[in-house]
Design a protein around this motif. Structure first.
Motif, PDB file in Angstrom:
ATOM      1  N   ASP A  50      22.862 -21.146 -28.468  1.00 29.27           N
ATOM      2  CA  ASP A  50      21.425 -21.444 -28.498  1.00 29.27           C
ATOM      3  C   ASP A  50      20.608 -20.267 -27.963  1.00 29.27           C
ATOM      4  O   ASP A  50      19.582 -19.897 -28.538  1.00 29.27           O
ATOM      5  N   TRP A  51      21.070 -19.666 -26.870  1.00 26.70           N
ATOM      6  CA  TRP A  51      20.369 -18.506 -26.297  1.00 26.70           C
ATOM      7  C   TRP A  51      20.406 -17.340 -27.278  1.00 26.70           C
ATOM      8  O   TRP A  51      19.388 -16.678 -27.509  1.00 26.70           O
ATOM      9  N   LEU A  90      25.514 -14.547 -21.360  1.00 22.23           N
ATOM     10  CA  LEU A  90      24.545 -15.339 -22.114  1.00 22.23           C
ATOM     11  C   LEU A  90      24.842 -15.354 -23.608  1.00 22.23           C
ATOM     12  O   LEU A  90      24.555 -16.339 -24.303  1.00 22.23           O
ATOM     13  N   SER A  91      25.429 -14.282 -24.107  1.00 21.57           N
ATOM     14  CA  SER A  91      25.725 -14.181 -25.543  1.00 21.57           C
ATOM     15  C   SER A  91      26.748 -15.206 -26.009  1.00 21.57           C
ATOM     16  O   SER A  91      26.880 -15.470 -27.213  1.00 21.57           O
ATOM     17  N   LYS A  92      27.460 -15.783 -25.080  1.00 20.90           N
ATOM     18  CA  LYS A  92      28.418 -16.836 -25.424  1.00 20.90           C
ATOM     19  C   LYS A  92      27.716 -18.175 -25.656  1.00 20.90           C
ATOM     20  O   LYS A  92      28.317 -19.109 -26.172  1.00 20.90           O
ATOM     21  N   ASN A  93      26.452 -18.227 -25.247  1.00 18.17           N
ATOM     22  CA  ASN A  93      25.630 -19.416 -25.463  1.00 18.17           C
ATOM     23  C   ASN A  93      24.938 -19.285 -26.820  1.00 18.17           C
ATOM     24  O   ASN A  93      24.018 -18.487 -26.984  1.00 18.17           O
ATOM     25  N   ASN A 150      16.947 -15.821 -29.097  1.00 16.46           N
ATOM     26  CA  ASN A 150      16.502 -14.471 -28.753  1.00 16.46           C
ATOM     27  C   ASN A 150      16.712 -13.472 -29.885  1.00 16.46           C
ATOM     28  O   ASN A 150      15.951 -12.510 -30.005  1.00 16.46           O
ATOM     29  N   ALA A 151      17.725 -13.704 -30.721  1.00 18.68           N
ATOM     30  CA  ALA A 151      17.909 -12.852 -31.894  1.00 18.68           C
ATOM     31  C   ALA A 151      16.753 -13.056 -32.878  1.00 18.68           C
ATOM     32  O   ALA A 151      16.266 -12.094 -33.490  1.00 18.68           O
TER      33      ALA A 151
END
Length: 275
Positions: A71-72, A66-69, A76-77
């Protein structure tokens, strides 16, 4: 309505606060990254603030994916930061990094126990203090003019230029232009030291960060200083006043100051390479 806790949930930890402060302020209800309410896990005089998260959604493998996305990651950060900010308003907080997750309560409890002295000690150093960020931007043409008028090396070259034959003046002008570029870089280093010295009486510590490019700032001028300061809350007004006074001194050099805060103590809460 009663809610049964799923004991297979992982725990997402936002930060650690002193237990004694819970008796003075109400713990805000934080809805976590997986839409679950916060819980307080106590050990002696420290409290970990966490929220349950689904083990499948927040497995290390899934987070890496998911960290490669972008926008996500951004969404979330920002949520992680907002939760820490909420806690920081009323408590001394030792903030945890984004996606600090434990597989169960026992593992979190073990960490609190094993590193209790270090965690409690760090909270004591953070108590009564806050983090501020200062970014200094500079119009390079104004800085160049300041260097031309005030730098001894450049003034000496300019003085020698007037007595030279025209043929040599062309080469000397090129040399001066190169020298100006070198001296501007040196000047920025000196200015940083000057600002640091000017603010010394009002800060506990500082941490220099990399400057951002124009593609990030969206500004026409250049960022030349990006620094975090650790300030006692009781010195906040004096610190801000000193920043404004410092900006007046540097305005003739083409500088504009941008100060933001107070922030959670992200840059002054590190305890080791494994945090």
């Amino acid at each position: 309505m009663s809610v049964e806790k799923n004991h297979t949930d992982y725990l997402y930890v936002y930060g650690i606060i002193p237990k004694e402060e819970l008796s003075k302020s109400v713990l805000p209800l934080i809805i976590g990254i997986d839409q679950q309410p916060s819980t307080a896990m106590k050990f002696n005089d420290i409290v970990a603030i966490a929220t349950p998260v689904n083990p499948q959604k927040f497995s290390q493998q899934n987070i890496d994916s998911l960290s490669k996305n972008i926008d996500w990651l951004q969404e979330n950060a920002i949520h992680h930061h907002s939760c820490i900010e909420e806690l920081n308003r009323n408590f001394t907080i030792l903030p945890m990094s984004f996606c600090t997750i434990f597989q169960n309560e026992q593992k979190l409890s073990n960490l609190l126990k094993e590193r209790y002295d270090e965690l409690f000690g760090k909270l004591q150093t953070l108590k009564g203090k806050e983090e501020w960020n200062l970014k200094v931007f500079c119009k390079l043409e104004t800085a160049k003019h300041f260097v031309l008028e005030n730098n001894p090396s450049i003034i000496e070259l300019k003085d020698s230029l007037a007595s030279m034959p025209k043929g040599k003046q062309f080469l000397m002008k090129k040399k001066i232009d190169l020298k100006i570029g070198e001296e501007i870089v040196k000047e920025f280093g000196k200015w940083q030291a000057e600002i640091q010295k000017y603010l010394t009486s009002f800060i506990e510590d500082s941490s220099l960060r990399s400057n951002w490019g124009k593609d990030v700032t969206g500004r026409a001028d250049d960022m030349i200083i990006n620094c975090d300061f650790f300030v006692e809350k009781k010195m906040e007004d004096e610190f801000i006043s000193a920043i404004h006074e410092c900006e007046k001194l540097f305005s003739k050099r083409g500088c504009t100051f941008q100060v933001t805060g107070p922030w959670p103590p992200y840059h002054f809460s590190k305890m080791g390479s494994d945090d």
